[in-house]
Design an enzyme around this catalytic site. Structure first.
Site, PDB file in Angstrom:
ATOM      1  N   LYS A  81       7.372  43.625  34.652  1.00 48.05           N
ATOM      2  CA  LYS A  81       7.292  42.191  34.940  1.00 48.05           C
ATOM      3  C   LYS A  81       8.202  41.829  36.117  1.00 48.05           C
ATOM      4  O   LYS A  81       7.799  41.098  37.031  1.00 48.05           O
ATOM      5  CB  LYS A  81       7.679  41.375  33.696  1.00 48.05           C
ATOM      6  CG  LYS A  81       6.647  41.458  32.584  1.00 48.05           C
ATOM      7  CD  LYS A  81       7.117  40.853  31.266  1.00 48.05           C
ATOM      8  CE  LYS A  81       6.096  41.127  30.161  1.00 48.05           C
ATOM      9  NZ  LYS A  81       6.479  40.601  28.841  1.00 48.05           N
TER      10      LYS A  81
ATOM     11  N   GLN B 233      11.597  38.869  25.539  1.00 55.25           N
ATOM     12  CA  GLN B 233      10.710  39.973  25.171  1.00 55.25           C
ATOM     13  C   GLN B 233      10.788  40.246  23.675  1.00 55.25           C
ATOM     14  O   GLN B 233      11.868  40.323  23.103  1.00 55.25           O
ATOM     15  CB  GLN B 233      11.096  41.232  25.981  1.00 55.25           C
ATOM     16  CG  GLN B 233      10.149  42.400  25.811  1.00 55.25           C
ATOM     17  CD  GLN B 233       8.768  42.177  26.411  1.00 55.25           C
ATOM     18  OE1 GLN B 233       8.584  41.352  27.311  1.00 55.25           O
ATOM     19  NE2 GLN B 233       7.783  42.905  25.924  1.00 55.25           N
TER      20      GLN B 233
ATOM     21  N   ASP C 200       5.103  32.430  28.451  1.00 57.52           N
ATOM     22  CA  ASP C 200       4.400  33.344  27.538  1.00 57.52           C
ATOM     23  C   ASP C 200       3.344  32.599  26.724  1.00 57.52           C
ATOM     24  O   ASP C 200       2.482  33.228  26.102  1.00 57.52           O
ATOM     25  CB  ASP C 200       5.400  33.965  26.544  1.00 57.52           C
ATOM     26  CG  ASP C 200       5.716  35.412  26.871  1.00 57.52           C
ATOM     27  OD1 ASP C 200       4.878  36.068  27.504  1.00 57.52           O
ATOM     28  OD2 ASP C 200       6.803  35.871  26.468  1.00 57.52           O
TER      29      ASP C 200
HETATM   30  N1  GUN Z   1       5.964  41.916  23.445  1.00 59.02           N
HETATM   31  C1  GUN Z   1       4.703  42.421  23.569  1.00 59.02           C
HETATM   32  N2  GUN Z   1       3.962  41.619  24.347  1.00 59.02           N
HETATM   33  C2  GUN Z   1       4.758  40.587  24.724  1.00 59.02           C
HETATM   34  C3  GUN Z   1       4.560  39.451  25.550  1.00 59.02           C
HETATM   35  O1  GUN Z   1       3.473  39.195  26.084  1.00 59.02           O
HETATM   36  N3  GUN Z   1       5.631  38.645  25.708  1.00 59.02           N
HETATM   37  C4  GUN Z   1       6.816  38.878  25.118  1.00 59.02           C
HETATM   38  N4  GUN Z   1       7.804  38.001  25.311  1.00 59.02           N
HETATM   39  N5  GUN Z   1       7.034  39.921  24.346  1.00 59.02           N
HETATM   40  C5  GUN Z   1       6.010  40.772  24.154  1.00 59.02           C
END
Ligand code: GUN
Length: 294
Positions: free
Chosen positions: A53, A97, A120
Protein backbone atom coordinates in the site's frame (compact mmCIF):
# COMPACT_ATOMS: atom_id res chain seq x y z
CA UNK A 1 -11.92 -21.26 -23.53
CA UNK A 2 -12.03 -18.28 -21.25
CA UNK A 3 -10.55 -14.84 -21.60
CA UNK A 4 -8.65 -13.46 -18.63
CA UNK A 5 -9.73 -10.46 -16.60
CA UNK A 6 -6.26 -9.06 -15.99
CA UNK A 7 -6.38 -7.30 -12.62
CA UNK A 8 -2.67 -6.66 -12.58
CA UNK A 9 -2.77 -4.79 -15.88
CA UNK A 10 -5.96 -2.90 -15.00
CA UNK A 11 -4.49 -1.87 -11.63
CA UNK A 12 -1.44 -0.44 -13.45
CA UNK A 13 -3.70 1.49 -15.85
CA UNK A 14 -5.73 2.95 -12.96
CA UNK A 15 -2.54 3.88 -11.08
CA UNK A 16 -1.31 5.73 -14.16
CA UNK A 17 -4.61 7.63 -14.29
CA UNK A 18 -4.34 8.53 -10.60
CA UNK A 19 -0.70 9.60 -11.05
CA UNK A 20 -1.75 11.89 -13.92
CA UNK A 21 -4.42 13.45 -11.71
CA UNK A 22 -1.97 13.95 -8.83
CA UNK A 23 0.43 15.66 -11.22
CA UNK A 24 -2.30 18.14 -12.19
CA UNK A 25 -3.22 18.73 -8.51
CA UNK A 26 0.45 19.47 -7.82
CA UNK A 27 0.81 21.79 -10.80
CA UNK A 28 -2.28 23.71 -9.75
CA UNK A 29 -0.89 24.12 -6.23
CA UNK A 30 -3.50 21.90 -4.57
CA UNK A 31 -2.90 19.57 -1.65
CA UNK A 32 -1.41 16.16 -2.50
CA UNK A 33 -3.40 13.15 -1.21
CA UNK A 34 -1.93 11.72 1.98
CA UNK A 35 -2.65 8.17 3.21
CA UNK A 36 -1.53 6.92 6.63
CA UNK A 37 -1.39 3.24 7.59
CA UNK A 38 -1.15 1.82 11.09
CA UNK A 39 0.46 -1.60 11.38
CA UNK A 40 0.45 -3.39 14.74
CA UNK A 41 2.71 -6.40 15.30
CA UNK A 42 4.56 -8.55 12.80
CA UNK A 43 1.92 -10.61 10.98
CA UNK A 44 3.81 -11.59 7.79
CA UNK A 45 0.82 -11.18 5.42
CA UNK A 46 -0.10 -7.80 6.97
CA UNK A 47 3.48 -6.59 6.54
CA UNK A 48 3.38 -7.50 2.85
CA UNK A 49 -0.02 -5.82 2.34
CA UNK A 50 0.97 -2.60 4.13
CA UNK A 51 4.32 -2.39 2.34
CA UNK A 52 2.45 -2.77 -0.93
CA UNK A 53 0.00 0.00 0.00
CA UNK A 54 2.80 2.40 0.94
CA UNK A 55 4.75 1.56 -2.23
CA UNK A 56 1.65 2.16 -4.35
CA UNK A 57 1.22 5.59 -2.76
CA UNK A 58 4.77 6.48 -3.79
CA UNK A 59 4.11 5.16 -7.30
CA UNK A 60 1.20 7.57 -7.87
CA UNK A 61 2.78 10.56 -6.08
CA UNK A 62 0.74 10.47 -2.85
CA UNK A 63 2.24 11.26 0.49
CA UNK A 64 2.22 8.30 2.84
CA UNK A 65 2.91 7.72 6.51
CA UNK A 66 3.50 4.31 8.05
CA UNK A 67 2.99 4.02 11.79
CA UNK A 68 4.39 0.75 13.15
CA UNK A 69 3.62 -0.37 16.68
CA UNK A 70 4.61 -3.37 18.71
CA UNK A 71 2.12 -6.13 19.59
CA UNK A 72 2.21 -4.89 23.18
CA UNK A 73 0.38 -1.63 22.39
CA UNK A 74 -2.79 -1.19 24.47
CA UNK A 75 -6.21 -0.46 23.01
CA UNK A 76 -6.13 2.97 24.68
CA UNK A 77 -2.77 3.80 23.06
CA UNK A 78 -4.06 2.72 19.66
CA UNK A 79 -7.23 4.78 20.14
CA UNK A 80 -5.01 7.78 20.92
CA UNK A 81 -3.14 7.31 17.62
CA UNK A 82 -6.49 7.13 15.81
CA UNK A 83 -7.60 10.33 17.49
CA UNK A 84 -4.41 12.07 16.34
CA UNK A 85 -4.93 10.87 12.76
CA UNK A 86 -8.60 11.94 12.87
CA UNK A 87 -7.53 15.47 13.76
CA UNK A 88 -4.36 15.73 11.64
CA UNK A 89 -5.43 18.03 8.82
CA UNK A 90 -2.65 16.87 6.53
CA UNK A 91 -3.86 13.24 6.57
CA UNK A 92 -6.75 12.73 4.14
CA UNK A 93 -7.40 9.11 4.96
CA UNK A 94 -5.97 6.26 7.00
CA UNK A 95 -6.27 2.57 7.63
CA UNK A 96 -5.57 0.33 10.60
CA UNK A 97 -4.40 -2.98 9.15
CA UNK A 98 -6.36 -6.00 10.40
CA UNK A 99 -6.12 -8.44 12.10
CA UNK A 100 -5.15 -6.80 15.40
CA UNK A 101 -3.76 -8.64 18.44
CA UNK A 102 -6.42 -10.47 20.48
CA UNK A 103 -6.35 -8.01 23.38
CA UNK A 104 -7.56 -5.20 21.09
CA UNK A 105 -11.24 -5.00 20.16
CA UNK A 106 -11.36 -4.44 16.38
CA UNK A 107 -14.91 -3.10 16.54
CA UNK A 108 -13.85 -0.34 18.97
CA UNK A 109 -11.01 0.59 16.62
CA UNK A 110 -13.21 0.65 13.50
CA UNK A 111 -15.80 2.80 15.26
CA UNK A 112 -13.13 5.28 16.42
CA UNK A 113 -12.05 6.13 12.88
CA UNK A 114 -13.66 9.32 11.57
CA UNK A 115 -15.95 8.10 8.71
CA UNK A 116 -14.62 11.00 6.60
CA UNK A 117 -11.13 9.45 6.77
CA UNK A 118 -12.22 5.80 6.68
CA UNK A 119 -10.77 4.99 3.26
CA UNK A 120 -11.12 1.24 4.02
CA UNK A 121 -14.89 1.77 4.12
CA UNK A 122 -15.21 -0.42 7.22
CA UNK A 123 -17.05 2.07 9.47
CA UNK A 124 -20.80 1.29 9.80
CA UNK A 125 -21.50 4.85 8.62
CA UNK A 126 -19.83 4.11 5.28
CA UNK A 127 -21.35 0.64 5.10
CA UNK A 128 -24.84 2.07 5.72
CA UNK A 129 -24.36 4.85 3.18
CA UNK A 130 -23.20 2.26 0.64
CA UNK A 131 -26.32 0.15 1.29
CA UNK A 132 -28.53 3.21 0.77
CA UNK A 133 -26.75 4.23 -2.43
CA UNK A 134 -25.34 7.43 -0.87
CA UNK A 135 -21.78 8.64 -1.55
CA UNK A 136 -19.40 6.56 0.60
CA UNK A 137 -15.99 4.94 0.66
CA UNK A 138 -16.46 1.43 -0.73
CA UNK A 139 -14.42 -1.35 0.86
CA UNK A 140 -11.36 -2.24 -1.20
CA UNK A 141 -12.21 -5.67 -2.56
CA UNK A 142 -15.84 -5.00 -3.60
CA UNK A 143 -14.77 -1.66 -5.11
CA UNK A 144 -12.01 -3.45 -7.04
CA UNK A 145 -14.50 -6.00 -8.37
CA UNK A 146 -16.92 -3.24 -9.45
CA UNK A 147 -14.05 -1.51 -11.26
CA UNK A 148 -13.21 -4.73 -13.10
CA UNK A 149 -16.82 -5.29 -14.18
CA UNK A 150 -17.05 -1.69 -15.32
CA UNK A 151 -13.78 -1.47 -17.23
CA UNK A 152 -14.25 -4.85 -18.92
CA UNK A 153 -17.82 -3.87 -19.90
CA UNK A 154 -19.28 -6.94 -18.22
CA UNK A 155 -23.06 -6.55 -18.26
CA UNK A 156 -24.64 -7.04 -14.83
CA UNK A 157 -28.12 -5.61 -15.44
CA UNK A 158 -30.73 -8.34 -15.23
CA UNK A 159 -28.05 -11.00 -14.77
CA UNK A 160 -28.09 -13.65 -12.08
CA UNK A 161 -25.11 -13.19 -9.78
CA UNK A 162 -24.26 -15.79 -7.19
CA UNK A 163 -21.99 -14.56 -4.40
CA UNK A 164 -20.47 -17.32 -2.27
CA UNK A 165 -19.43 -16.05 1.17
CA UNK A 166 -21.05 -13.44 3.42
CA UNK A 167 -18.14 -11.69 5.14
CA UNK A 168 -18.46 -8.05 6.16
CA UNK A 169 -15.59 -7.01 3.90
CA UNK A 170 -16.38 -8.95 0.71
CA UNK A 171 -19.46 -11.16 0.34
CA UNK A 172 -22.07 -8.97 2.00
CA UNK A 173 -20.97 -5.63 0.48
CA UNK A 174 -20.50 -7.00 -3.06
CA UNK A 175 -23.98 -8.56 -2.91
CA UNK A 176 -25.39 -5.12 -2.00
CA UNK A 177 -23.40 -3.32 -4.72
CA UNK A 178 -24.40 -5.76 -7.46
CA UNK A 179 -28.08 -5.37 -6.60
CA UNK A 180 -28.01 -1.56 -6.32
CA UNK A 181 -29.82 0.54 -8.91
CA UNK A 182 -26.61 1.60 -10.65
CA UNK A 183 -24.12 0.63 -13.33
CA UNK A 184 -22.56 -1.84 -12.68
CA UNK A 185 -25.49 -3.21 -10.65
CA UNK A 186 -29.15 -4.01 -11.30
CA UNK A 187 -28.33 -7.70 -10.97
CA UNK A 188 -30.44 -10.37 -9.32
CA UNK A 189 -28.17 -11.47 -6.49
CA UNK A 190 -28.18 -14.75 -4.63
CA UNK A 191 -25.97 -14.71 -1.53
CA UNK A 192 -24.82 -18.23 -0.67
CA UNK A 193 -22.82 -19.25 2.42
CA UNK A 194 -21.75 -22.17 4.58
CA UNK A 195 -25.35 -23.03 5.52
CA UNK A 196 -26.67 -22.96 1.94
CA UNK A 197 -28.17 -26.29 0.92
CA UNK A 198 -27.55 -27.61 -2.61
CA UNK A 199 -25.12 -24.83 -3.51
CA UNK A 200 -24.63 -26.25 -7.00
CA UNK A 201 -28.32 -25.64 -7.82
CA UNK A 202 -27.69 -21.92 -7.43
CA UNK A 203 -24.24 -21.69 -8.98
CA UNK A 204 -25.43 -23.50 -12.12
CA UNK A 205 -27.93 -20.66 -12.66
CA UNK A 206 -25.30 -17.96 -12.31
CA UNK A 207 -24.26 -15.65 -15.15
CA UNK A 208 -21.64 -14.25 -12.76
CA UNK A 209 -20.09 -16.05 -9.78
CA UNK A 210 -18.17 -14.17 -7.08
CA UNK A 211 -16.26 -16.70 -5.00
CA UNK A 212 -15.23 -15.34 -1.59
CA UNK A 213 -15.15 -18.39 0.64
CA UNK A 214 -11.49 -18.67 1.60
CA UNK A 215 -11.14 -22.34 0.58
CA UNK A 216 -8.73 -23.33 -2.18
CA UNK A 217 -10.27 -24.70 -5.39
CA UNK A 218 -13.78 -24.82 -3.84
CA UNK A 219 -15.66 -23.90 -7.03
CA UNK A 220 -15.30 -26.71 -9.55
CA UNK A 221 -16.29 -27.01 -13.22
CA UNK A 222 -19.44 -29.06 -12.44
CA UNK A 223 -20.78 -26.03 -10.49
CA UNK A 224 -20.40 -23.58 -13.38
CA UNK A 225 -22.78 -22.78 -16.26
CA UNK A 226 -21.25 -22.62 -19.74
CA UNK A 227 -20.21 -19.02 -20.49
CA UNK A 228 -20.36 -17.72 -16.90
CA UNK A 229 -18.11 -14.90 -15.70
CA UNK A 230 -15.97 -15.94 -12.73
CA UNK A 231 -14.60 -13.51 -10.13
CA UNK A 232 -12.24 -15.31 -7.76
CA UNK A 233 -11.53 -13.42 -4.53
CA UNK A 234 -9.62 -16.23 -2.78
CA UNK A 235 -5.96 -15.95 -1.88
CA UNK A 236 -5.19 -19.30 -0.23
CA UNK A 237 -1.78 -20.70 0.62
CA UNK A 238 -1.45 -24.31 -0.55
CA UNK A 239 1.56 -26.42 0.51
CA UNK A 240 3.89 -26.91 -2.44
CA UNK A 241 7.29 -28.48 -1.87
CA UNK A 242 8.41 -27.59 -5.40
CA UNK A 243 8.31 -23.86 -4.52
CA UNK A 244 11.18 -22.20 -2.70
CA UNK A 245 8.83 -20.64 -0.14
CA UNK A 246 7.05 -23.99 0.40
CA UNK A 247 3.63 -22.88 -0.79
CA UNK A 248 1.79 -21.46 -3.77
CA UNK A 249 -1.26 -19.22 -3.97
CA UNK A 250 -4.56 -20.72 -5.07
CA UNK A 251 -7.92 -19.05 -5.53
CA UNK A 252 -11.32 -20.26 -4.34
CA UNK A 253 -11.93 -21.49 -7.90
CA UNK A 254 -10.40 -24.57 -9.52
CA UNK A 255 -8.98 -22.46 -12.34
CA UNK A 256 -7.71 -25.33 -14.49
CA UNK A 257 -11.13 -27.00 -14.56
CA UNK A 258 -13.40 -23.94 -14.65
CA UNK A 259 -11.45 -21.97 -17.24
CA UNK A 260 -12.67 -24.23 -20.07
CA UNK A 261 -16.34 -23.48 -19.26
CA UNK A 262 -16.36 -19.82 -18.25
CA UNK A 263 -16.35 -16.92 -20.71
CA UNK A 264 -14.17 -14.65 -18.53
CA UNK A 265 -12.22 -15.41 -15.36
CA UNK A 266 -9.91 -13.63 -12.91
CA UNK A 267 -6.62 -15.45 -12.26
CA UNK A 268 -4.98 -15.86 -8.84
CA UNK A 269 -2.59 -14.19 -8.38
CA UNK A 270 -3.04 -11.21 -10.71
CA UNK A 271 -6.82 -10.87 -10.59
CA UNK A 272 -8.82 -9.25 -7.81
CA UNK A 273 -5.79 -8.88 -5.48
CA UNK A 274 -4.00 -6.02 -7.29
CA UNK A 275 -7.31 -4.14 -7.63
CA UNK A 276 -7.74 -3.78 -3.86
CA UNK A 277 -4.80 -1.39 -3.59
CA UNK A 278 -6.10 0.81 -6.41
CA UNK A 279 -9.43 1.01 -4.55
CA UNK A 280 -7.64 2.37 -1.52
CA UNK A 281 -5.80 4.92 -3.67
CA UNK A 282 -9.05 5.99 -5.34
CA UNK A 283 -10.72 6.42 -1.95
CA UNK A 284 -7.79 8.49 -0.69
CA UNK A 285 -7.95 10.70 -3.78
CA UNK A 286 -11.71 11.16 -3.18
CA UNK A 287 -11.00 12.01 0.47
CA UNK A 288 -8.45 14.64 -0.54
CA UNK A 289 -10.87 16.19 -3.02
CA UNK A 290 -13.77 16.06 -0.53
CA UNK A 291 -15.91 14.09 -2.97
CA UNK A 292 -17.63 11.80 -0.48
CA UNK A 293 -18.22 14.07 2.51
CA UNK A 294 -18.10 17.77 1.73
N1 GUN B 1 -6.70 -6.99 6.34
C1 GUN B 1 -7.03 -7.70 5.23
N2 GUN B 1 -7.58 -6.90 4.31
C2 GUN B 1 -7.61 -5.65 4.85
C3 GUN B 1 -8.05 -4.39 4.37
O1 GUN B 1 -8.57 -4.24 3.25
N3 GUN B 1 -7.89 -3.35 5.21
C4 GUN B 1 -7.36 -3.48 6.44
N4 GUN B 1 -7.27 -2.39 7.21
N5 GUN B 1 -6.94 -4.63 6.92
C5 GUN B 1 -7.07 -5.71 6.12
Amino acid sequence: MSSIIDGKQLAETIKEEIAAEVKILKEQGHKIPHLAAVLVGANPASQVYVRNKVRSCEQVGFESTLIRKDDSITEEELLEIIHELNTDEDVDGFIVQLPLPNHINEENITLAIDPKKDVDGFHPMNFGRMAQGLPSYLPATPFGIMQMLDRYNIETEGKTCVVIGRSNIVGTPISILLSRKAKPGNATVILCHSRTKNLQEYTLKADIIVAAIGRANFVTADMVKEGAVIIDVGINRVDDATRKRGYRLAGDVDYAGVEAKSSMITPVPGGVGPMTVTSLLMNTLKACKGEVYS
